[in-house]
Motif scaffolding. Sequence first.
Motif, short mmCIF file in Angstrom:
data_model
loop_
_atom_site.label_atom_id
_atom_site.label_comp_id
_atom_site.label_asym_id
_atom_site.label_seq_id
_atom_site.Cartn_x
_atom_site.Cartn_y
_atom_site.Cartn_z
N ALA A 194 0.93 -1.08 0.10
CA ALA A 194 -0.02 0.06 0.00
C ALA A 194 0.91 1.20 0.16
O ALA A 194 0.53 2.19 -0.51
CB ALA A 194 -0.97 -0.05 1.01
N LEU A 195 2.07 1.25 0.82
CA LEU A 195 2.88 2.62 0.69
C LEU A 195 3.58 2.55 -0.78
O LEU A 195 3.62 3.58 -1.19
CB LEU A 195 4.01 2.25 1.83
CG LEU A 195 3.76 2.25 3.29
CD1 LEU A 195 4.87 1.99 4.19
CD2 LEU A 195 2.93 3.47 3.68
N ALA A 196 3.66 1.58 -1.29
CA ALA A 196 4.65 1.57 -2.51
C ALA A 196 3.51 1.85 -3.68
O ALA A 196 4.03 2.79 -4.36
CB ALA A 196 4.96 0.21 -2.79
N LYS A 206 9.23 1.37 -2.31
CA LYS A 206 8.98 0.62 -3.21
C LYS A 206 10.00 -0.52 -3.51
O LYS A 206 9.86 -1.49 -4.12
CB LYS A 206 8.97 1.48 -4.78
CG LYS A 206 7.64 2.62 -4.86
CD LYS A 206 7.88 3.50 -6.07
CE LYS A 206 7.90 2.73 -7.25
NZ LYS A 206 7.84 3.63 -8.44
N ASN A 207 11.51 -0.05 -3.03
CA ASN A 207 12.31 -1.09 -3.25
C ASN A 207 11.94 -2.24 -2.13
O ASN A 207 12.21 -3.33 -2.33
CB ASN A 207 13.76 -0.56 -2.86
CG ASN A 207 14.21 0.70 -3.80
OD1 ASN A 207 14.98 1.47 -3.31
ND2 ASN A 207 13.94 0.45 -4.92
N THR A 208 11.53 -1.82 -0.98
CA THR A 208 11.40 -2.63 0.05
C THR A 208 10.08 -3.64 -0.32
O THR A 208 10.02 -4.77 -0.21
CB THR A 208 10.89 -1.97 1.50
OG1 THR A 208 12.01 -1.28 1.95
CG2 THR A 208 10.38 -2.98 2.51
N ALA A 209 9.27 -3.18 -1.05
CA ALA A 209 8.08 -3.61 -1.60
C ALA A 209 8.37 -4.79 -2.59
O ALA A 209 7.72 -5.74 -2.80
CB ALA A 209 6.85 -2.58 -2.25
N ALA A 230 7.71 -8.60 -2.34
CA ALA A 230 7.13 -9.24 -3.57
C ALA A 230 7.61 -10.70 -3.84
O ALA A 230 6.83 -11.52 -3.98
CB ALA A 230 7.16 -8.48 -4.90
N TYR A 231 9.04 -10.70 -3.74
CA TYR A 231 9.77 -12.06 -3.65
C TYR A 231 9.56 -12.85 -2.74
O TYR A 231 9.29 -14.10 -2.95
CB TYR A 231 11.35 -11.63 -3.92
CG TYR A 231 11.77 -11.17 -5.50
CD1 TYR A 231 12.08 -12.21 -6.44
CD2 TYR A 231 11.69 -10.08 -5.87
CE1 TYR A 231 12.58 -12.03 -7.76
CE2 TYR A 231 12.30 -9.63 -7.12
CZ TYR A 231 12.64 -10.68 -8.32
OH TYR A 231 12.71 -10.39 -9.37
N ILE A 232 9.60 -12.43 -1.61
CA ILE A 232 9.34 -13.20 -0.42
C ILE A 232 7.74 -13.69 -0.52
O ILE A 232 7.60 -14.81 -0.13
CB ILE A 232 9.34 -12.47 0.68
CG1 ILE A 232 10.71 -11.87 1.10
CG2 ILE A 232 8.96 -13.29 2.07
CD1 ILE A 232 10.85 -10.93 2.35
N GLU A 283 -1.10 -6.28 -8.44
CA GLU A 283 0.00 -5.58 -9.14
C GLU A 283 1.37 -6.00 -8.64
O GLU A 283 2.50 -5.91 -9.35
CB GLU A 283 -0.38 -4.11 -8.67
CG GLU A 283 -1.40 -3.31 -9.19
CD GLU A 283 -1.88 -1.94 -8.66
OE1 GLU A 283 -0.55 -1.39 -8.28
OE2 GLU A 283 -2.79 -1.47 -8.61
N PHE A 284 1.45 -6.69 -7.41
CA PHE A 284 2.69 -6.98 -6.92
C PHE A 284 3.04 -8.39 -6.84
O PHE A 284 4.11 -9.03 -6.49
CB PHE A 284 2.78 -6.71 -5.35
CG PHE A 284 2.40 -5.20 -5.07
CD1 PHE A 284 3.81 -4.40 -5.21
CD2 PHE A 284 1.49 -4.32 -5.07
CE1 PHE A 284 3.62 -2.93 -5.02
CE2 PHE A 284 1.07 -3.12 -4.82
CZ PHE A 284 2.35 -2.25 -4.94
#
Length: 361
Positions: free
Chosen positions: A219-221, A227-230, A234-236, A335-336
């Motif tokens: 939601a923050l991204a 966005k980098n943390t998101a 996403a990979y996790i 989206e993620f």
Amino acid sequence: MDTQEILLPVASSLDAVTIGAKHPRADDVKIIGGRGYDLRQPIPIKYQEVRERFLNARQNFWTPNDIPMGEDKLQWNTNQLTEAERWLFKTNISYLTASDNLVPDNVDDAILRHITANEMRQYLRWQIAEESNHLESYLFILESFGLDEQGQGQIFNLYQEIPALTDKLNWNLTFTNNVVNCDAPVGSMIANRCLLEDLLSYYVFEFLFFPLGFSQIFALARQGKLKNTAEQYAYIWRDENLHAINGSWLIKQIIRENPGLWDANLQERARAIVDEAVKLEIAYAHASMPEGGVLGMSVHTYIDFAKFMGDRICENLSIKPLFNTRNHPLPWISEFELSKEKNFFESRVMEYRKGSNLEWE
């Protein structure tokens, strides 16, 4: 003369290697409670779909350092996040870090001792490695912000300071300890029931707790923040989706092979487990978003998402849903999803079927 069949003990990884022991047949192999064969044999592969999951997971392996974190570092250190957003992030990463310690410990301490199919043991050991990689991701995120060990520790330690985080973790630990401390012999009905309840609680972990946590950062991204943390998340999430698929299959396969386990009492217990989990998420929502939410994620929407996911778990287990939800409250979460992978939310959910017998896809 006593003609009663001698029941061999359940196979264990601690069994001594025996000269002249026979090679197991596929019909001998059971997902739990297998007897009379050595667990170190990689063949026969009875559950080919489990083997395929392992091979697919291995191809998906990634490392946190592959994702640049410069934009997030700038935002964190130039006060581009509100205080509410910073608090959400801190509580979020603290809980997820502790969680990704809890899951591999549960696999190692509680689950593996019961699993008697080598291909499932292989997959679960790979899952442990993936969870360790997730821990490295959380550590890498805070390191990339330029935080020293003290600063990182203040964030990571929040799970021991905020009751809503502590309660979620201790809830899962109760199920782990029930298996570890069970006095009944491995393979008995009592031990198998403890195991199944534990698997249900950690299926909730993978399918409900993790996606809910990831959704806050997603939601923050969407607002252009972290966005980098998101991307790390996403990979996790891709890994956790596959863990959830495997967990669902494992629960159902145990019930297929031990249909007496899935009685009315255990079905009601399963509903209670989901209900308890959603209540824990409601408390967590208020603790991580004490001002009612942040731009793009309100406490109300988060709780609706928890109830939605709780109902999907019930439907997938063919038990009566708790909240009668239908519409996904966060349709944008797709989206993620990493485009190369089939996502867990796209898997077909079985319709609820009333009665004590499960019907399988």
